[in-house]
Design a protein around this motif. Sequence first.
Motif, PDB file in Angstrom:
ATOM      1  N   ILE A  36       0.887  -1.078   0.093  1.00  0.00           N
ATOM      2  CA  ILE A  36      -0.164   0.091  -0.077  1.00  0.00           C
ATOM      3  C   ILE A  36       0.888   1.315  -0.026  1.00  0.00           C
ATOM      4  N   LEU A  37       1.774   1.217   0.801  1.00  0.00           N
ATOM      5  CA  LEU A  37       2.768   2.413   0.762  1.00  0.00           C
ATOM      6  C   LEU A  37       3.618   2.737  -0.534  1.00  0.00           C
ATOM      7  N   SER A  38       3.692   1.642  -1.083  1.00  0.00           N
ATOM      8  CA  SER A  38       4.501   1.591  -2.402  1.00  0.00           C
ATOM      9  C   SER A  38       3.656   2.661  -3.586  1.00  0.00           C
ATOM     10  N   SER A  39       2.445   2.743  -3.089  1.00  0.00           N
ATOM     11  CA  SER A  39       1.380   3.515  -4.323  1.00  0.00           C
ATOM     12  C   SER A  39       1.774   4.987  -3.806  1.00  0.00           C
ATOM     13  N   LEU A  40       2.434   5.424  -2.734  1.00  0.00           N
ATOM     14  CA  LEU A  40       2.616   6.966  -2.520  1.00  0.00           C
ATOM     15  C   LEU A  40       4.067   7.298  -2.929  1.00  0.00           C
ATOM     16  N   SER A  41       4.188   8.697  -3.026  1.00  0.00           N
ATOM     17  CA  SER A  41       5.742   8.992  -3.266  1.00  0.00           C
ATOM     18  C   SER A  41       6.482   8.716  -1.883  1.00  0.00           C
ATOM     19  N   ILE A  42       7.686   8.596  -2.345  1.00  0.00           N
ATOM     20  CA  ILE A  42       8.485   8.397  -1.052  1.00  0.00           C
ATOM     21  C   ILE A  42       8.398   9.056  -0.006  1.00  0.00           C
ATOM     22  N   ASP A  43       8.188  10.588  -0.194  1.00  0.00           N
ATOM     23  CA  ASP A  43       7.931  11.390   1.030  1.00  0.00           C
ATOM     24  C   ASP A  43       7.018  10.959   1.876  1.00  0.00           C
ATOM     25  N   GLU A  44       5.919  10.674   1.255  1.00  0.00           N
ATOM     26  CA  GLU A  44       4.606  10.103   2.081  1.00  0.00           C
ATOM     27  C   GLU A  44       4.975   9.006   2.723  1.00  0.00           C
ATOM     28  N   ALA A  45       5.412   7.923   1.912  1.00  0.00           N
ATOM     29  CA  ALA A  45       5.710   6.538   2.433  1.00  0.00           C
ATOM     30  C   ALA A  45       6.426   6.729   3.788  1.00  0.00           C
ATOM     31  N   VAL A  46       7.743   7.653   3.631  1.00  0.00           N
ATOM     32  CA  VAL A  46       8.526   7.530   4.941  1.00  0.00           C
ATOM     33  C   VAL A  46       7.834   8.389   6.111  1.00  0.00           C
ATOM     34  N   ARG A  47       7.025   9.264   5.708  1.00  0.00           N
ATOM     35  CA  ARG A  47       6.238   9.932   6.886  1.00  0.00           C
ATOM     36  C   ARG A  47       5.353   9.148   7.800  1.00  0.00           C
ATOM     37  N   THR A  80      19.160  25.375  -7.210  1.00  0.00           N
ATOM     38  CA  THR A  80      20.366  25.680  -7.715  1.00  0.00           C
ATOM     39  C   THR A  80      21.243  24.466  -7.649  1.00  0.00           C
ATOM     40  N   GLY A  81      22.444  24.589  -7.820  1.00  0.00           N
ATOM     41  CA  GLY A  81      23.324  23.423  -8.001  1.00  0.00           C
ATOM     42  C   GLY A  81      23.608  22.923  -6.649  1.00  0.00           C
ATOM     43  N   LYS A  82      23.622  23.537  -5.396  1.00  0.00           N
ATOM     44  CA  LYS A  82      23.419  23.116  -3.939  1.00  0.00           C
ATOM     45  C   LYS A  82      22.312  22.235  -3.883  1.00  0.00           C
ATOM     46  N   ASP A  83      21.109  22.742  -4.185  1.00  0.00           N
ATOM     47  CA  ASP A  83      19.858  21.873  -4.146  1.00  0.00           C
ATOM     48  C   ASP A  83      19.994  20.517  -4.781  1.00  0.00           C
ATOM     49  N   ALA A  84      20.705  20.528  -6.081  1.00  0.00           N
ATOM     50  CA  ALA A  84      20.754  19.385  -6.676  1.00  0.00           C
ATOM     51  C   ALA A  84      21.402  18.376  -6.020  1.00  0.00           C
ATOM     52  N   ARG A  85      22.697  19.000  -5.413  1.00  0.00           N
ATOM     53  CA  ARG A  85      23.487  18.134  -4.450  1.00  0.00           C
ATOM     54  C   ARG A  85      22.606  17.275  -3.180  1.00  0.00           C
ATOM     55  N   GLU A  86      22.042  18.310  -2.601  1.00  0.00           N
ATOM     56  CA  GLU A  86      21.374  17.952  -1.331  1.00  0.00           C
ATOM     57  C   GLU A  86      20.236  16.669  -1.979  1.00  0.00           C
ATOM     58  N   TYR A  87      19.604  16.860  -3.149  1.00  0.00           N
ATOM     59  CA  TYR A  87      18.724  15.921  -3.609  1.00  0.00           C
ATOM     60  C   TYR A  87      19.402  14.596  -3.728  1.00  0.00           C
ATOM     61  N   GLY A  88      20.579  14.765  -4.608  1.00  0.00           N
ATOM     62  CA  GLY A  88      21.221  13.358  -4.794  1.00  0.00           C
ATOM     63  C   GLY A  88      21.628  12.757  -3.594  1.00  0.00           C
ATOM     64  N   LYS A  89      22.064  13.485  -2.469  1.00  0.00           N
ATOM     65  CA  LYS A  89      22.273  12.709  -1.241  1.00  0.00           C
ATOM     66  C   LYS A  89      21.024  11.975  -0.483  1.00  0.00           C
ATOM     67  N   LEU A  90      20.011  12.983  -0.541  1.00  0.00           N
ATOM     68  CA  LEU A  90      18.602  12.346   0.001  1.00  0.00           C
ATOM     69  C   LEU A  90      18.184  11.023  -0.836  1.00  0.00           C
ATOM     70  N   VAL A  91      18.272  11.071  -2.075  1.00  0.00           N
ATOM     71  CA  VAL A  91      17.896   9.767  -2.876  1.00  0.00           C
ATOM     72  C   VAL A  91      18.893   8.665  -2.314  1.00  0.00           C
ATOM     73  N   SER A  93      20.703   8.251   0.135  1.00  0.00           N
ATOM     74  CA  SER A  93      20.339   7.781   1.773  1.00  0.00           C
ATOM     75  C   SER A  93      19.130   6.623   1.858  1.00  0.00           C
ATOM     76  N   ILE A  94      17.838   7.304   1.097  1.00  0.00           N
ATOM     77  CA  ILE A  94      16.868   6.368   1.070  1.00  0.00           C
ATOM     78  C   ILE A  94      17.159   5.007   0.507  1.00  0.00           C
ATOM     79  N   LEU A  95      17.602   5.005  -0.763  1.00  0.00           N
ATOM     80  CA  LEU A  95      17.916   3.884  -1.544  1.00  0.00           C
ATOM     81  C   LEU A  95      18.923   2.734  -0.577  1.00  0.00           C
ATOM     82  N   HIS A  96      19.748   3.367   0.290  1.00  0.00           N
ATOM     83  CA  HIS A  96      20.694   2.547   1.033  1.00  0.00           C
ATOM     84  C   HIS A  96      20.075   2.101   2.187  1.00  0.00           C
ATOM     85  N   HIS A  97      18.923   2.811   2.424  1.00  0.00           N
ATOM     86  CA  HIS A  97      18.288   2.229   3.648  1.00  0.00           C
ATOM     87  C   HIS A  97      17.088   1.233   3.220  1.00  0.00           C
TER      88      HIS A  97
END
Length: 446
Positions: A36-47, A80-91, A93-97
């Motif tokens: 059921i959680l897989s039907s949600l976007s990952i931010d909703e699933a984690v919440r 910005t470029g900084k935002d892209a780096r933060e997004y990359g780190k976030l993805v 982290s989620i993948l490895h967890h």
Amino acid sequence: MRPITRKKVRANERVNRNQGKPDLISTLPDGVLSSILSSLSIDEAVRSSILSKRWIPLWKYAPHLDFDGTRMMKSFVNATGKDAREYGKLVNSILHHHLGDLISCRFIHLPKNLIVGDVKGWIEYVMEKNKRMTHLSLECWSSICCYDIKDMKPNFRSKIFSVLCSLELTNYVLARSVLSAFESCENLKILKLKKMKMKNETINGILKKCLGLEKFSLIGSIGFDILKIKSPGLKFLELKKLRVKEIEVYAEDLQVVVIDSLVCPGKCLKIYSQNLRTFSSSYDQTTQMSLKTHEILENCSDLFESQMTNIFLFLLTLSIELNLNNLREVLPLSYILRSCIHLKTLEITIPIVEAFEDCELPYPKSIFWERQQMYNCINHKIKFVTMRGFTGKVQEVKFLKHLITRACVMEKINVICDSRFVDEANDLLSLPRASPYLSIIVKSKT
């Protein structure tokens, strides 16, 4: 102290009754909750982890992960470029967890994530870790299309898509080097390419390597002018918002064709199929060169003997945009209706046109439909008709009148029109009906 009202007593009784009921969600097994959680976007699933201790690890076993950057980061739209780096780190982290087996994954990322190699790393990680991975969707999000962005060429590893059954790519520039990623893609059944930039050798090279395709969509893409599809097992084909010089489709099992806003010479659109069941055609009225429905009907049938076979012979559903008031467009339709002896459903959308060049007939136009002798299809086969954009003009009324008074097995006619033409549509209700099962529904849209 306020007196207890009867309304409040009833409310308390409802609360007490609900408290005695079991929590049905809690009775579900963890595997079902993860699905059921897989039907949600990952931010909703984690919440969902905040609900209880039991829910904390559930998202980590979801079979589908949806990384939608537009939801996960507030600054994604103006990143910005900084935002892209933060997004990359976030993805990352989620993948490895994540601990379970992934079946499908969707990534919406920034151009910077592609340039620095984030996307390549994500794809390789999920494909190597999850051997059951079958569905992958990638989209480079940008306020402008890939055509105007430099360095938007993804660098996928050889045979990276070989285990997939479904692949969707949106907003990329594909170079010839990408062909190695499609090696050994015999299992790939569904391919959707949207807003892509590719040369002839790239798009046709991809199609040659994906011989097992059953569903192919090509939407809003540029860079090529010749499209050749030869896939014996292809069942669904969608071509939308393309500008090409030539299209050839060889697919014996092709059952559904959807064409929308296609710019291509009519005689250069060639489709070879013996099992077509559903055909849909619409066009961009603002583009003069857009291929119109009647041109497709002419060139994909044996009306003018431009090809040996008529792909519409076994059609069950025909959905088209066509001006019923222009006999030049109606003539090919009448031929198709005479030859489609199995047609059950007909949908016609009448475009808004100010003027058009009509053709001359050796008899009055008012008796056009009476002279077509469509006994097999209209009189004894067709059951459902929808007409959108009805304006009450003579040929529209004549066509509907012919259906109502001649179609013996007709079950439903939907007439959708502007509120200005409701009276003309309602006049059809008083006509004698050939079918005792026929219902006529007039819908007004303001």
